[in-house]
Design a protein around this motif. Structure first.
Motif, mmCIF file in Angstrom:
data_model
loop_
_atom_site.group_PDB
_atom_site.id
_atom_site.type_symbol
_atom_site.label_atom_id
_atom_site.label_comp_id
_atom_site.label_asym_id
_atom_site.label_seq_id
_atom_site.Cartn_x
_atom_site.Cartn_y
_atom_site.Cartn_z
ATOM 1 N N ASP A 41 0.824 -1.204 0.000
ATOM 2 C CA ASP A 41 0.000 0.000 0.000
ATOM 3 C C ASP A 41 0.861 1.257 0.000
ATOM 4 N N MET A 42 1.922 1.260 0.793
ATOM 5 C CA MET A 42 2.794 2.442 0.797
ATOM 6 C C MET A 42 3.439 2.634 -0.561
ATOM 7 N N HIS A 43 3.766 1.524 -1.223
ATOM 8 C CA HIS A 43 4.365 1.612 -2.561
ATOM 9 C C HIS A 43 3.337 2.140 -3.571
ATOM 10 N N ALA A 44 2.127 1.636 -3.487
ATOM 11 C CA ALA A 44 1.066 2.076 -4.407
ATOM 12 C C ALA A 44 0.760 3.560 -4.257
ATOM 13 N N HIS A 45 0.932 4.084 -3.047
ATOM 14 C CA HIS A 45 0.665 5.504 -2.780
ATOM 15 C C HIS A 45 1.933 6.360 -2.820
ATOM 16 N N GLN A 46 3.007 5.792 -3.356
ATOM 17 C CA GLN A 46 4.280 6.506 -3.542
ATOM 18 C C GLN A 46 4.801 7.108 -2.238
ATOM 19 N N GLN A 47 4.726 6.306 -1.174
ATOM 20 C CA GLN A 47 5.195 6.746 0.141
ATOM 21 C C GLN A 47 6.484 6.035 0.559
ATOM 22 N N ASP A 48 7.139 5.369 -0.378
ATOM 23 C CA ASP A 48 8.299 4.544 -0.053
ATOM 24 C C ASP A 48 9.374 5.310 0.718
ATOM 25 N N GLN A 49 9.724 6.488 0.265
ATOM 26 C CA GLN A 49 10.811 7.239 0.880
ATOM 27 C C GLN A 49 10.461 7.648 2.313
ATOM 28 N N ARG A 50 9.292 8.202 2.496
ATOM 29 C CA ARG A 50 8.907 8.643 3.846
ATOM 30 C C ARG A 50 8.740 7.453 4.785
ATOM 31 N N GLY A 52 10.094 4.506 4.561
ATOM 32 C CA GLY A 52 11.403 3.936 4.850
ATOM 33 C C GLY A 52 12.127 4.716 5.922
ATOM 34 N N ALA A 53 12.045 6.030 5.862
ATOM 35 C CA ALA A 53 12.705 6.879 6.856
ATOM 36 C C ALA A 53 12.090 6.686 8.245
ATOM 37 N N ILE A 54 10.795 6.458 8.316
ATOM 38 C CA ILE A 54 10.116 6.333 9.606
ATOM 39 C C ILE A 54 10.144 4.894 10.131
ATOM 40 N N LEU A 55 9.680 3.949 9.302
ATOM 41 C CA LEU A 55 9.481 2.580 9.769
ATOM 42 C C LEU A 55 10.605 1.621 9.386
ATOM 43 N N LYS A 56 11.569 2.100 8.604
ATOM 44 C CA LYS A 56 12.799 1.368 8.301
ATOM 45 C C LYS A 56 12.610 0.113 7.458
ATOM 46 N N PHE A 57 11.520 0.036 6.691
ATOM 47 C CA PHE A 57 11.366 -1.055 5.736
ATOM 48 C C PHE A 57 10.908 -0.510 4.402
ATOM 49 N N SER A 58 11.121 -1.321 3.374
ATOM 50 C CA SER A 58 10.668 -0.959 2.037
ATOM 51 C C SER A 58 9.926 -2.138 1.428
ATOM 52 N N GLU A 104 11.646 -5.365 2.980
ATOM 53 C CA GLU A 104 13.091 -5.432 3.191
ATOM 54 C C GLU A 104 13.533 -4.325 4.136
ATOM 55 N N PRO A 105 14.621 -4.558 4.876
ATOM 56 C CA PRO A 105 15.193 -3.462 5.661
ATOM 57 C C PRO A 105 15.590 -2.316 4.723
ATOM 58 N N ILE A 106 15.339 -1.097 5.132
ATOM 59 C CA ILE A 106 15.627 0.064 4.291
ATOM 60 C C ILE A 106 17.129 0.268 4.122
ATOM 61 N N ASP A 107 17.895 -0.082 5.153
ATOM 62 C CA ASP A 107 19.351 0.043 5.104
ATOM 63 C C ASP A 107 19.936 -0.842 6.202
ATOM 64 N N SER A 108 21.225 -0.705 6.470
ATOM 65 C CA SER A 108 21.885 -1.576 7.438
ATOM 66 C C SER A 108 21.493 -1.289 8.892
ATOM 67 N N SER A 109 20.700 -0.252 9.141
ATOM 68 C CA SER A 109 20.255 0.026 10.502
ATOM 69 C C SER A 109 19.113 -0.907 10.929
ATOM 70 N N ALA A 110 18.480 -1.561 9.972
ATOM 71 C CA ALA A 110 17.383 -2.492 10.250
ATOM 72 C C ALA A 110 17.822 -3.908 9.870
ATOM 73 N N ILE A 111 17.098 -4.889 10.396
ATOM 74 C CA ILE A 111 17.436 -6.285 10.124
ATOM 75 C C ILE A 111 16.217 -7.054 9.622
ATOM 76 N N THR A 112 16.477 -8.144 8.930
ATOM 77 C CA THR A 112 15.417 -9.076 8.559
ATOM 78 C C THR A 112 15.213 -10.028 9.726
ATOM 79 N N LEU A 113 13.985 -10.098 10.225
ATOM 80 C CA LEU A 113 13.649 -10.981 11.355
ATOM 81 C C LEU A 113 13.162 -12.342 10.912
ATOM 82 N N PHE A 114 12.332 -12.349 9.867
ATOM 83 C CA PHE A 114 11.706 -13.580 9.384
ATOM 84 C C PHE A 114 11.799 -13.633 7.868
ATOM 85 N N ARG A 115 11.780 -14.867 7.341
ATOM 86 C CA ARG A 115 11.739 -15.089 5.891
ATOM 87 C C ARG A 115 10.670 -16.125 5.589
ATOM 88 N N TYR A 116 10.066 -16.002 4.405
ATOM 89 C CA TYR A 116 9.107 -16.997 3.939
ATOM 90 C C TYR A 116 9.875 -18.246 3.516
#
Length: 167
Positions: A41-50, A52-58, A104-116
């Protein structure tokens, strides 16, 4: 005139909600956010950058899991051998997750917790610094086993309550 069902009639992340979340997190808050469309939904509404900065995922992709099986990549949340799953079939109690997001984690400050399990795409991301975020690309409440839900909730709360500057 027929209704166009392909038009989005709602938005998961309205801008005013993002303002409130950003303020809350910047003041040391912690957030556990889950859902099948939190990233798409964030991608569909072109909110990826904001976002990512707030919630640290993309957003990576929609419909990332059809089987609903996932595993932990972080020992803090459980061994990889633990069998976690969310509902993807008809169930009298749990609603069906028809498509889950890969995030995905937005950058190295975040981590992947789970994988399918079916494709190793990221199913969950975590960030901990002055504030904390745990995000899952499927609805938490659809995890099939109550014991597994309890484990993930306990680990999530512990993670969010333990800020990085206190480690």
């Amino acid at each position: 005139m027929p209704k166009n069902d392909s038009v989005c009639h709602y938005q998961v992340w309205p801008e005013n909600m993002l303002d409130v979340l950003e303020n809350y997190l910047n003041n040391g808050g912690g957030l556990f956010v889950t859902g099948a469309h939190i990233a798409s939904d964030m991608h569909a509404h072109q909110q990826d950058q904001r976002m990512g900065a707030i919630l640290k995922f993309s957003w990576r992709t929609s419909n990332a899991s059809r089987l609903g099986q996932f595993y932990s990549t972080d020992p803090e949340f459980g061994p990889r051998s633990d069998k976690f799953s969310f509902n993807t079939s008809t169930d009298p109690v749990l609603y069906t997750v028809e498509g889950a997001d890969a995030l995905e984690p937005i950058d190295s400050s975040a981590i992947t917790l789970f994988r399918y399990r079916e494709n190793n795409m990221s199913a969950g991301v975590a960030f901990r610094d002055k504030y904390g975020v745990v995000a899952l690309g499927f609805p938490f409440e659809t995890i099939v086993d109550q014991e597994m839900r309890d484990i993930i909730m306990k680990k999530t709360l512990n993670y969010l309550l333990e800020k990085k500057d206190e480690e």
